[in-house]
Write a protein that holds these residues in place. Structure first.
Motif, PDB file in Angstrom:
ATOM      1  N   GLY A  43       2.480   4.861  -7.977  1.00 26.23           N
ATOM      2  CA  GLY A  43       0.995   5.190  -8.174  1.00 26.23           C
ATOM      3  C   GLY A  43      -0.149   4.396  -8.215  1.00 26.23           C
ATOM      4  O   GLY A  43      -1.079   4.409  -8.188  1.00 26.23           O
ATOM      5  N   ASN A  63       0.697  -1.215  -0.083  1.00 22.93           N
ATOM      6  CA  ASN A  63      -0.124   0.000   0.167  1.00 22.93           C
ATOM      7  C   ASN A  63       0.828   1.346  -0.058  1.00 22.93           C
ATOM      8  O   ASN A  63       0.481   2.426   0.695  1.00 22.93           O
ATOM      9  N   ASN A 109      -9.871  12.616  -8.486  1.00 23.55           N
ATOM     10  CA  ASN A 109      -8.688  11.788  -7.979  1.00 23.55           C
ATOM     11  C   ASN A 109      -7.592  12.006  -8.705  1.00 23.55           C
ATOM     12  O   ASN A 109      -6.397  12.064  -8.225  1.00 23.55           O
ATOM     13  N   ASN A 156      -1.082   1.949  -6.131  1.00 22.23           N
ATOM     14  CA  ASN A 156      -1.805   1.747  -5.061  1.00 22.23           C
ATOM     15  C   ASN A 156      -2.717   2.979  -4.951  1.00 22.23           C
ATOM     16  O   ASN A 156      -3.867   2.808  -4.233  1.00 22.23           O
ATOM     17  N   ASP A 157      -2.171   4.232  -5.243  1.00 18.80           N
ATOM     18  CA  ASP A 157      -3.178   5.376  -4.979  1.00 18.80           C
ATOM     19  C   ASP A 157      -4.216   5.127  -6.169  1.00 18.80           C
ATOM     20  O   ASP A 157      -5.528   5.586  -5.884  1.00 18.80           O
ATOM     21  N   ASP A 166       0.463  15.230  -6.890  1.00 20.74           N
ATOM     22  CA  ASP A 166       1.311  14.358  -5.986  1.00 20.74           C
ATOM     23  C   ASP A 166       2.490  14.083  -6.690  1.00 20.74           C
ATOM     24  O   ASP A 166       4.007  14.012  -6.330  1.00 20.74           O
ATOM     25  N   TYR A 178      -6.866   2.969  -4.735  1.00 22.51           N
ATOM     26  CA  TYR A 178      -7.643   3.548  -3.618  1.00 22.51           C
ATOM     27  C   TYR A 178      -8.802   4.465  -4.262  1.00 22.51           C
ATOM     28  O   TYR A 178      -9.798   4.171  -3.902  1.00 22.51           O
ATOM     29  N   TYR A 179      -8.401   5.198  -5.551  1.00 25.09           N
ATOM     30  CA  TYR A 179      -9.247   6.136  -6.182  1.00 25.09           C
ATOM     31  C   TYR A 179     -10.492   5.395  -6.943  1.00 25.09           C
ATOM     32  O   TYR A 179     -11.516   5.774  -6.654  1.00 25.09           O
ATOM     33  N   ASN A 192      -5.616  15.110  -8.535  1.00 23.33           N
ATOM     34  CA  ASN A 192      -4.842  14.897  -7.039  1.00 23.33           C
ATOM     35  C   ASN A 192      -3.619  14.040  -7.205  1.00 23.33           C
ATOM     36  O   ASN A 192      -2.574  14.192  -6.678  1.00 23.33           O
ATOM     37  N   PHE A 193      -3.664  13.080  -7.935  1.00 24.13           N
ATOM     38  CA  PHE A 193      -2.762  12.172  -8.272  1.00 24.13           C
ATOM     39  C   PHE A 193      -1.650  12.847  -9.025  1.00 24.13           C
ATOM     40  O   PHE A 193      -0.276  12.794  -8.744  1.00 24.13           O
ATOM     41  N   THR A 231       1.922   4.495  -1.322  1.00 22.47           N
ATOM     42  CA  THR A 231       1.426   5.681  -1.856  1.00 22.47           C
ATOM     43  C   THR A 231       2.483   6.662  -2.395  1.00 22.47           C
ATOM     44  O   THR A 231       3.751   6.813  -1.884  1.00 22.47           O
TER      45      THR A 231
END
Length: 184
Positions: A99, A62, A116, A101-102, A123, A105-106, A119-120, A64
């Motif tokens: 990314g 997990n 989402n 795992n991100d 980051d 989650y999204y 936001n990715f 991120t």
């Protein structure tokens, strides 16, 4: 006349030393949050006797983008020999396969996927900015996200904007192999 000969001898000596010291070996640092084999790339570079070292930093529990950013800020120790920021400096190529795992989650959180992904991108850009502060080496983003086609296209187009701004390359894993095959 003596000054010209002396200058030429100095220049030729410097050129000779440069070519004697240059070994043509490359070092690759891969940061990944999924365990995808890089054997094809490693075998290619080993066959051509170009690979000095291939260091993989894989964290698939997990992991991120924010955690990677924290690792960079804290200069986390990656191996017994290297810290993350020193690997950014020493490596000829930095592969980012992050990314995933991100994205998982999204997909599960039920919010707007486009929000989402925005936001990715923010980051991801923060990570690229931090890496570019430390390193002038080539960053290659490996694009292999498991999304619907419309989201993949959106994300690819947004990441493509980093090509110019941060001098990064954006490849699928197979395109990366073909690129390295072309270079070496």
């Amino acid at each position: 006349m003596k000054k010209i000969i002396f200058t030429l001898v100095c220049i030729l000596t410097i050129i000779l030393i440069y070519f004697m010291k240059k070994d043509g070996k490359i070092m690759i640092f891969e940061i990944s949050d999924v365990n995808i084999s890089s054997k094809k790339v490693i075998n290619l570079l080993n066959r051509k006797q170009k690979l000095n070292d291939y260091i993989k930093y894989i964290n698939n529990k997990n992991y991120t983008l924010i955690e990677l950013l924290n690792d960079i800020n804290n200069n986390k120790k990656i191996t017994n020999k290297y810290y993350i920021n020193s690997l950014f400096v020493k490596s000829n190529y930095i592969f980012l396969n992050i990314g995933n795992n991100d994205i998982k989650y999204y997909i599960s959180n039920g919010k707007s996927m486009y929000d989402n992904l925005d936001n990715f991108i923010i980051d991801y850009e923060n990570i690229l900015r931090k890496i570019k502060k430390v390193s002038k080496e080539q960053i290659i983003i490996i694009f292999d996200y498991d999304l619907q086609e419309k989201y993949n296209d959106y994300l690819y187009n947004r990441l493509s904007k980093f090509k110019k701004e941060y001098s990064v390359l954006l490849f699928s894993r197979e395109d990366l192999y073909n690129y390295l095959k072309y270079l070496y």
